[in-house]
Design an enzyme around this catalytic site. Structure first.
Site, PDB file in Angstrom:
ATOM      1  N   ILE A  76       0.807  -1.232   0.000  1.00  0.00           N
ATOM      2  CA  ILE A  76       0.000   0.000   0.000  1.00  0.00           C
ATOM      3  C   ILE A  76       0.835   1.275   0.000  1.00  0.00           C
ATOM      4  O   ILE A  76       0.279   2.368  -0.115  1.00  0.00           O
ATOM      5  CB  ILE A  76      -0.974   0.047   1.197  1.00  0.00           C
ATOM      6  CG1 ILE A  76      -0.222  -0.096   2.531  1.00  0.00           C
ATOM      7  CG2 ILE A  76      -2.057  -1.011   1.055  1.00  0.00           C
ATOM      8  CD1 ILE A  76      -1.112   0.136   3.748  1.00  0.00           C
ATOM      9  N   LYS A 113       5.160   3.254   0.061  1.00  0.00           N
ATOM     10  CA  LYS A 113       6.609   3.171   0.205  1.00  0.00           C
ATOM     11  C   LYS A 113       7.146   4.522   0.634  1.00  0.00           C
ATOM     12  O   LYS A 113       6.560   5.569   0.344  1.00  0.00           O
ATOM     13  CB  LYS A 113       7.271   2.724  -1.094  1.00  0.00           C
ATOM     14  CG  LYS A 113       7.077   3.667  -2.273  1.00  0.00           C
ATOM     15  CD  LYS A 113       7.777   3.121  -3.512  1.00  0.00           C
ATOM     16  CE  LYS A 113       7.559   4.049  -4.707  1.00  0.00           C
ATOM     17  NZ  LYS A 113       8.236   3.546  -5.918  1.00  0.00           N
ATOM     18  N   SER A 164      11.145   6.604   1.825  1.00  0.00           N
ATOM     19  CA  SER A 164      12.472   6.828   1.262  1.00  0.00           C
ATOM     20  C   SER A 164      13.313   5.555   1.276  1.00  0.00           C
ATOM     21  O   SER A 164      14.144   5.344   0.401  1.00  0.00           O
ATOM     22  CB  SER A 164      13.184   7.938   2.040  1.00  0.00           C
ATOM     23  OG  SER A 164      13.239   7.620   3.419  1.00  0.00           O
ATOM     24  N   GLY A 179      11.804   2.402   2.909  1.00  0.00           N
ATOM     25  CA  GLY A 179      10.974   1.322   3.415  1.00  0.00           C
ATOM     26  C   GLY A 179       9.690   1.212   2.625  1.00  0.00           C
ATOM     27  O   GLY A 179       9.291   2.143   1.921  1.00  0.00           O
ATOM     28  N   ASP A 219       8.585  16.200  12.036  1.00  0.00           N
ATOM     29  CA  ASP A 219       8.178  15.984  10.641  1.00  0.00           C
ATOM     30  C   ASP A 219       6.657  15.911  10.515  1.00  0.00           C
ATOM     31  O   ASP A 219       6.129  15.060   9.797  1.00  0.00           O
ATOM     32  CB  ASP A 219       8.821  14.715  10.082  1.00  0.00           C
ATOM     33  CG  ASP A 219       8.984  14.767   8.568  1.00  0.00           C
ATOM     34  OD1 ASP A 219       8.989  15.890   8.018  1.00  0.00           O
ATOM     35  OD2 ASP A 219       9.111  13.705   7.944  1.00  0.00           O
TER      36      ASP A 219
END
Length: 488
Positions: A100, A102, A104, A106, A217
């Site tokens: 479902i 991705k 950077s 993983g 972040d």
């Protein structure tokens, strides 16, 4: 209730924008361009490349889920597997359903735990790629943080484990998609909906502060919606822990969402920054959800020195049609001076613009979101599944066969040192230092510990019952009481 402005305009998915922004890390500042303000006639800003993008095919989540349930029923005559409670959780405990997403370094897929049949999201990171990109420390830090926290508005970790190739994190499965995806689908968020997201993030950030954690972040990409439309913060890959009185100093985050004091600290030194930076990011995110682009025109190519100048010369423009209450709230979140910025739950609870918020109901998810994701769709790019099946050189669904081959090959090799000693040393260090975690087992342990000791009458009853039963049932369940070494 959903407002008309929050309904999608058509059944066809809108063309996707460019990939989500990159992040500045302590070792660099690889970040993506911001969304520049479009002309007044444009209904919504688009990232570069939209004109060339093709519409995404819809993935029929409801049909897929029904097909999976029918598959389970057809094989339902077989019993669920029972795993030894003393055994550490591992890859074989899960069934891989579909990819479902991705990041950077993983990838994420939907999985089902074979014994409980509960659904989760599983993030897996290739060890060799993490070593090559110097990301191992970030992965370990994220695991260290996630193993110690749990909150209703976070994406919580349930299991972590490893094999020869990958490191795995199994977390809450949230099927509503991230806010970046919905921005790309041209969802028009109402003020009430954005206000709810702000408040839910305020509760999450207040909890993180109590745990001495700065996320660093916060952005639409890292806020996932559940099926009811509530917001959950994810991705602690560049989060940091600061003790009382300490300040962070590293240049870390996604540039368009990073607070001014982060750039100022990097350029001019000084005392660094603290928890206030996450609240600035919430303000940027809220502004973007309402307007379609961010309050400052910041790109990855901007020099850090120029951004320090930008914040001192450019003021945020607010839309005249926004309510005074919303503008007042955004002004407080987007205050350049962190000392005057809203940066605590108490600040939010005493704000006149949020006087009507029922915070207790909010923390229990009793407040109905204005925007509810379509339950008939899986809110992600369906090409992730095609990439995993066709383009991925080491697809997850072929892992067992691949590892078996590798073991056979390794046993037949000469015992002399390989040419890549450094890589092997790093892989060995990861294998040794990785912490296995099992929140399910930890919760069982805590429940048993919290049970009151039996009284005299209860004790007599228990003894007589135990005597009348078969011997194995009278033995203590050591496996269910003792958590794994990574559970503390």
């Amino acid at each position: 209730m959903r407002s008309g402005a929050e309904r999608r305009g058509s059944s066809a998915a809108a063309p996707p924008s460019s990939p989500p922004p990159g992040r500045a890390r302590p070792a660099g500042s690889d970040v993506s361009p911001a969304l520049p303000p479009p002309a007044a006639s444009q209904p919504r800003a688009r990232d570069a490349g939209d004109a060339r993008a093709q519409p995404r095919p819809l993935f029929q989540w409801s049909k897929w889920k029904k097909r999976m349930s029918m598959s389970s029923i057809s094989s339902g005559s077989a019993r669920r597997p029972v795993f030894d409670d003393k055994e550490d959780v591992n890859f074989d405990h899960f069934q891989i359903l579909r990819a479902i997403g991705k990041g950077s370094f993983g990838k994420v897929c939907i999985v089902q735990k074979r014994d409980t049949e509960k659904m989760y999201a599983m993030k897996y990171m290739n060890k060799q790629q993490c070593i090559e990109r110097d990301e191992v420390r970030n992965v370990f830090r994220e695991l260290e943080i996630l193993q110690e926290i749990e909150h209703v508005f976070l994406v919580n970790l349930w299991y972590s484990f490893q094999d020869e190739e990958d490191m795995f994190m199994v977390v809450d499965l949230l099927l509503g998609g991230d806010l970046r995806y919905h921005l790309q689908q041209n969802v028009q968020f109402s003020e009430d909906t954005v206000r709810l997201y702000i408040c839910e993030m305020a509760l999450a950030l207040d909890y993180l502060r109590s745990q001495h954690i700065i996320h660093r972040d916060v952005k639409p990409d890292n806020i996932l919606l559940d099926e009811q439309g509530h917001a959950h913060l994810t991705d602690f890959n560049i989060a940091t822990i600061i003790k009382d009185g300490e300040r962070a100093t590293a240049l870390a985050g996604t540039k368009p969402y990073m607070a001014p004091e982060i750039f100022h600290s990097f350029v001019n030194g000084g005392t660094g920054y603290s928890f206030e930076v996450d609240w600035w990011s919430v303000g940027v995110m809220a502004y973007e959800l309402l307007r379609g682009w961010r309050p400052y025109d910041i790109h990855s190519s901007n020099a850090v020195e120029s951004l320090v100048q930008l914040f001192s010369t450019v003021s945020v423009q607010y839309v005249p049609t926004w309510s005074k209450e919303m503008v007042a709230l955004l002004r407080k979140l987007l205050t350049v001076n962190p000392e005057h910025r809203f940066s605590s739950l108490q600040d939010m609870q005493t704000a006149p613009s949020l006087a009507h918020v029922l915070w207790d109901d909010l923390s229990e998810k009793k407040v109905e979101p204005g925007f509810v994701p379509n339950k008939g769709r899986l809110h992600c790019d369906p090409t992730f599944e095609l990439e995993e099946m066709i383009l991925e050189s080491r697809p997850l669904h072929k892992k067992k066969k691949r590892l078996a081959k590798n073991k056979s090959r390794d046993s037949s090799r000469d015992s002399s040192q390989s040419e890549n000693d450094y890589l092997q040393d790093c892989l060995d260090a990861i294998q040794q230092d990785f912490v296995i975690f099992n929140r399910e087992k930890l919760k069982r342990s805590q429940e048993l510990m919290s049970e009151p000791p039996p009284g005299p009458e209860t004790s007599d009853m228990t003894d007589s019952t135990a005597d009348s039963e078969a011997e194995p049932t009278a033995l203590p369940m050591c496996g269910s009481i003792c958590p794994s070494s990574g559970s503390s």
